[in-house]
Design a protein around this motif. Sequence first.
Motif, mmCIF file in Angstrom:
data_model
loop_
_atom_site.group_PDB
_atom_site.id
_atom_site.type_symbol
_atom_site.label_atom_id
_atom_site.label_comp_id
_atom_site.label_asym_id
_atom_site.label_seq_id
_atom_site.Cartn_x
_atom_site.Cartn_y
_atom_site.Cartn_z
ATOM 1 N N LEU A 142 0.830 -1.195 0.000
ATOM 2 C CA LEU A 142 0.000 0.000 0.000
ATOM 3 C C LEU A 142 0.866 1.247 0.000
ATOM 4 N N THR A 143 0.394 2.271 -0.683
ATOM 5 C CA THR A 143 1.061 3.564 -0.666
ATOM 6 C C THR A 143 0.277 4.515 0.222
ATOM 7 N N GLY A 144 0.937 5.065 1.237
ATOM 8 C CA GLY A 144 0.309 6.063 2.090
ATOM 9 C C GLY A 144 0.360 7.426 1.419
ATOM 10 N N LEU A 145 -0.771 8.130 1.426
ATOM 11 C CA LEU A 145 -0.902 9.404 0.735
ATOM 12 C C LEU A 145 -1.411 10.468 1.692
ATOM 13 N N LEU A 146 -1.020 11.711 1.434
ATOM 14 C CA LEU A 146 -1.452 12.829 2.273
ATOM 15 C C LEU A 146 -1.818 14.009 1.386
ATOM 16 N N LEU A 147 -2.979 14.587 1.661
ATOM 17 C CA LEU A 147 -3.431 15.798 0.973
ATOM 18 C C LEU A 147 -3.410 16.963 1.946
ATOM 19 N N ALA A 283 -16.147 24.001 3.825
ATOM 20 C CA ALA A 283 -17.195 24.883 4.338
ATOM 21 C C ALA A 283 -17.564 24.579 5.779
ATOM 22 N N GLU A 284 -17.631 23.289 6.130
ATOM 23 C CA GLU A 284 -18.157 22.901 7.440
ATOM 24 C C GLU A 284 -17.083 22.623 8.470
ATOM 25 N N ARG A 285 -15.907 22.173 8.037
ATOM 26 C CA ARG A 285 -14.840 21.810 8.976
ATOM 27 C C ARG A 285 -13.525 22.467 8.554
ATOM 28 N N PRO A 286 -13.445 23.790 8.633
ATOM 29 C CA PRO A 286 -12.224 24.476 8.186
ATOM 30 C C PRO A 286 -10.997 24.118 9.008
ATOM 31 N N GLU A 287 -11.193 23.509 10.174
ATOM 32 C CA GLU A 287 -10.030 23.109 10.978
ATOM 33 C C GLU A 287 -9.298 21.918 10.371
ATOM 34 N N VAL A 288 -9.924 21.213 9.447
ATOM 35 C CA VAL A 288 -9.255 20.094 8.771
ATOM 36 C C VAL A 288 -8.227 20.653 7.802
ATOM 37 N N ARG A 289 -6.970 20.363 8.047
ATOM 38 C CA ARG A 289 -5.891 20.878 7.199
ATOM 39 C C ARG A 289 -5.270 19.788 6.335
ATOM 40 N N GLU A 290 -5.441 18.516 6.720
ATOM 41 C CA GLU A 290 -4.849 17.411 5.970
ATOM 42 C C GLU A 290 -5.825 16.239 5.940
ATOM 43 N N ILE A 291 -5.696 15.432 4.896
ATOM 44 C CA ILE A 291 -6.457 14.182 4.794
ATOM 45 C C ILE A 291 -5.471 13.080 4.434
ATOM 46 N N GLU A 292 -5.524 11.975 5.161
ATOM 47 C CA GLU A 292 -4.622 10.856 4.889
ATOM 48 C C GLU A 292 -5.407 9.670 4.346
ATOM 49 N N THR A 293 -4.757 8.921 3.488
ATOM 50 C CA THR A 293 -5.368 7.722 2.925
ATOM 51 C C THR A 293 -4.278 6.778 2.495
ATOM 52 N N ASP A 294 -4.664 5.604 2.005
ATOM 53 C CA ASP A 294 -3.702 4.706 1.372
ATOM 54 C C ASP A 294 -4.390 3.963 0.245
ATOM 55 N N ASN A 295 -3.573 3.503 -0.692
ATOM 56 C CA ASN A 295 -4.069 2.764 -1.853
ATOM 57 C C ASN A 295 -3.174 1.580 -2.131
ATOM 58 N N ALA A 296 -3.784 0.485 -2.552
ATOM 59 C CA ALA A 296 -2.994 -0.637 -3.041
ATOM 60 C C ALA A 296 -2.223 -0.195 -4.276
#
Length: 333
Positions: A142-147, A283-296
């Motif tokens: 899996l590749t870990g990804l960050l936005l 719009a609703e959660r401006p405190e979210v600065r990053e999103i993490e995920t992973d993909n095969a």
Amino acid sequence: MDIIAVEIPTAVQIRAWHSVVTAVQACDNPEEPPQTLEQTTGRLTTPPPNSRLLLWIAAVDGVTVGVAYLRLPAERDGGRPAEIDVLVHPAHRRRGIGARLLRRAAEAVRAHGRPAVVAQAIAETPAVPFLESQGFRCVLVLTGLLLRVDDVDPGWLADTLAAGPPGYELVRWRGAVPDGLADAFADAKLAMDDLPADETVTERMSWDAGRLGEMADMVAKRGDDLYTVAAVRGPVIAGFTEIVVPANSPERAAQYDTAVVPGHRGKRIGIWVKAAMLEWLLAERPEVREIETDNADDNVHMLAVNEELGFRRQREYRDYQAEAADLPGPPER
């Protein structure tokens, strides 16, 4: 050294467990935000739906130096492997502590009739040679990804939302799926089952309205927020994406499932629902600065979708599996 089975973890045991988790994280994965005590508490006291947790602590002179977490699927999922996580404090590694914890967990796996056990490791950390020396084989990379949300181009986001496929509409909800969409959502969840059948012994996950409710309830009990965006065409949910915003560290959200149902692929539904999710969170959660995920690594399409959104590769994870019969024998007494 004592191996102690933990029935209901006390506050003292949770703090000791947390100290091991954070020490391991600081050594093996220092760029990640440290797990909070509240997150550790939730993991140890709120089992995933249709699961039973078995916990062990390794202690030397009363000090916790290692921990093992085993999740046993419910009987109706008896064909699914158990999941294990063994952690040893970096200051106490290479002393056989992890092996003894694993042997104790292996006893439980066999006693409960589970066919196999799975574990995950970060590439190039001590977990990899440990698992490979204990009968595990790598079944998935899996590749870990960050936005980083600030890197998202508002113009691109608006254009992507406007270019949604004709005949579909976006529906969104927070928490549990609305009753009128539960059956369609359960059907769409089955589209997540994309692993080749011979890679693991994992059976196809059965989804229904009840299981969806249990999953949403588990997230709510932790105090976290579950957001879902779906593309709907008539009575069918053609694709969806889920994000969980943790209560105690909302600056980094976690991507849960994303899938597009066969027969609706090739229409950019995946990137459309993900863009709609980004717009909603901005719009609703401006405190979210990053999103993490992973993909095969072999899921080339979803990797391309995430990289178009702005996700960047961070690290490699490896999923391991061992047959119950290949696990180490009973622990030394």
